[in-house]
Design a protein around this motif. Structure first.
Motif, PDB file in Angstrom:
ATOM      1  N   ASN A 170       1.221  -1.268   0.114  1.00  0.00           N
ATOM      2  CA  ASN A 170      -0.142  -0.202  -0.266  1.00  0.00           C
ATOM      3  C   ASN A 170       0.640   1.260   0.881  1.00  0.00           C
ATOM      4  N   TYR A 227      -0.666 -10.132  -2.416  1.00  0.00           N
ATOM      5  CA  TYR A 227      -1.295  -9.198  -3.226  1.00  0.00           C
ATOM      6  C   TYR A 227      -2.840  -9.456  -4.053  1.00  0.00           C
ATOM      7  N   ARG A 228      -2.644 -11.048  -4.463  1.00  0.00           N
ATOM      8  CA  ARG A 228      -3.262 -10.856  -5.745  1.00  0.00           C
ATOM      9  C   ARG A 228      -4.856 -10.794  -4.803  1.00  0.00           C
ATOM     10  N   LYS A 231      -5.402  -7.392  -3.009  1.00  0.00           N
ATOM     11  CA  LYS A 231      -6.037  -7.035  -3.775  1.00  0.00           C
ATOM     12  C   LYS A 231      -7.792  -7.169  -3.708  1.00  0.00           C
ATOM     13  N   ARG A 232      -8.064  -8.389  -4.722  1.00  0.00           N
ATOM     14  CA  ARG A 232      -9.550  -8.944  -4.718  1.00  0.00           C
ATOM     15  C   ARG A 232     -10.271  -8.462  -3.183  1.00  0.00           C
ATOM     16  N   ILE A 236      -5.542  -4.029  -0.213  1.00  0.00           N
ATOM     17  CA  ILE A 236      -4.342  -3.539  -0.902  1.00  0.00           C
ATOM     18  C   ILE A 236      -4.761  -2.132  -2.257  1.00  0.00           C
ATOM     19  N   LYS A 237      -5.391  -1.005  -1.916  1.00  0.00           N
ATOM     20  CA  LYS A 237      -5.748   0.136  -2.561  1.00  0.00           C
ATOM     21  C   LYS A 237      -5.174   0.390  -3.734  1.00  0.00           C
ATOM     22  N   LYS A 238      -3.821  -0.076  -4.504  1.00  0.00           N
ATOM     23  CA  LYS A 238      -3.378   1.256  -5.427  1.00  0.00           C
ATOM     24  C   LYS A 238      -2.301  -0.259  -5.654  1.00  0.00           C
ATOM     25  N   ASP A 239      -2.107  -0.124  -7.095  1.00  0.00           N
ATOM     26  CA  ASP A 239      -0.820  -1.194  -7.705  1.00  0.00           C
ATOM     27  C   ASP A 239       0.682  -1.145  -7.407  1.00  0.00           C
TER      28      ASP A 239
END
Length: 295
Positions: A170, A227-228, A231-232, A236-239
């Motif tokens: 993040n 991370y996967r 994100k789902r 995690i709010k960003k790339d």
């Protein structure tokens, strides 16, 4: 009744939750009881347990700062090895059974197949050597013991690899994670459930056991899945790009085993229990993080 040593730690917190859930009475201690002091161990038992009531001692206390231990050998030795002499003496005197946790760091990582309990040990760090000495002290002094070696532990309480990755993913646009250390993570709740199984069965099948979640991954693999899933789930709010790297790119004082997969067959057959896959347990952990974030 159970004495839970190191009760404020990540694993002990989950063991406490399991004991509560199954109405097993326990008393915890943390740094206020100096387990390196034989008199302090004796005094705590005398003050908190009536005659014949102490059935189990679960030791979750340890010196776990792996790199710091390289410069603090004396304290690592006291907590990871010498304290076990006091704990074993008390366990034997009061007719209790000991459950103690050790580590994959007792191996040197040179194997290519998962380690079984009887494989030769060859620790490459102060942490690993002192943990192995703790094992040897138990074996020498106390027949009624369960030593559980585990690896890559993470859970709700305290900092760990998963919580660190979530924070960094993040904050940063890219991360490098080592891809030449292979093993499998251990979710603290899963290990705590295994401990409960040992207590409930009480089958006197003493000895060394291995426990981690099922799977065969590197830290890089672990980070990619964090991370996967993160994100789902919206954690995690960003790339963030994740790149593999070698251990030599992140030099550390203590040597890490490059291969530390643990064979869990003995544990599964003896108690018996089903051990979840590492990515399933990661999902369970992250769902808990999501729920807590909503409050």
């Amino acid at each position: 009744m159970v004495w839970l040593i190191g009760s404020k730690g990540m694993l002990a917190s989950e063991i406490a939750a399991q004991l509560n859930q199954h109405n097993i009475q326990w008393i915890g201690s943390d740094r206020e009881v100096d387990i390196t002091d034989k008199a302090a161990v004796e005094a705590f038992i005398q003050q908190n347990f009536s005659s014949g009531s102490l059935q189990w001692i679960i030791n979750c206390a340890a010196y776990t700062a792996v790199d710091k231990a390289e410069d603090d050998h004396a304290m690592a030795q006291k907590l990871n090895a010498d304290a076990l002499i006091n704990i074993c003496t008390a366990t034997k005197h009061y007719g209790a059974t000991l459950i103690h946790f050790s580590t994959d760091y007792v191996f040197d990582g040179s194997s290519s197949i998962p380690y079984i309990e009887t494989d030769s040990t060859n620790p490459q760090s102060v942490y690993g050597r002192t943990k192995l000495q703790g094992e040897q002290n138990i074996i020498e002094l106390l027949p009624e013991h369960y030593i559980i070696r585990t690896a890559w532990l993470y859970g709700k309480s305290g900092n760990n690899f998963v919580s660190t990755m979530l924070r960094l993913m993040n904050e940063k646009d890219n991360l490098k994670v080592v891809n030449d250390q292979r093993g499998s993570p251990t979710y603290a709740i899963d290990l705590a459930k295994a401990v409960l199984q040992i207590i409930q069965l009480d089958n006197h099948r003493y000895g060394i056991y291995h426990y981690s979640n099922e799977g065969n991954i590197t830290w890089y693999d672990f980070a990619c899945e964090i991370y996967r899933q993160g994100k789902r789930m919206g954690l995690i709010k960003k790339d963030c790009s994740i790149e593999p790297c070698t251990s030599s790119e992140f030099p550390q004082k203590a040597h890490r085993p490059s291969f530390s997969l643990l064979n869990k067959q003995k544990m599964k057959e003896t108690f018996p229990l089903s051990i979840p896959q590492w990515d399933e347990s990661l999902t369970s952990y992250l769902k808990g993080v999501t729920q807590n974030a909503q409050f």
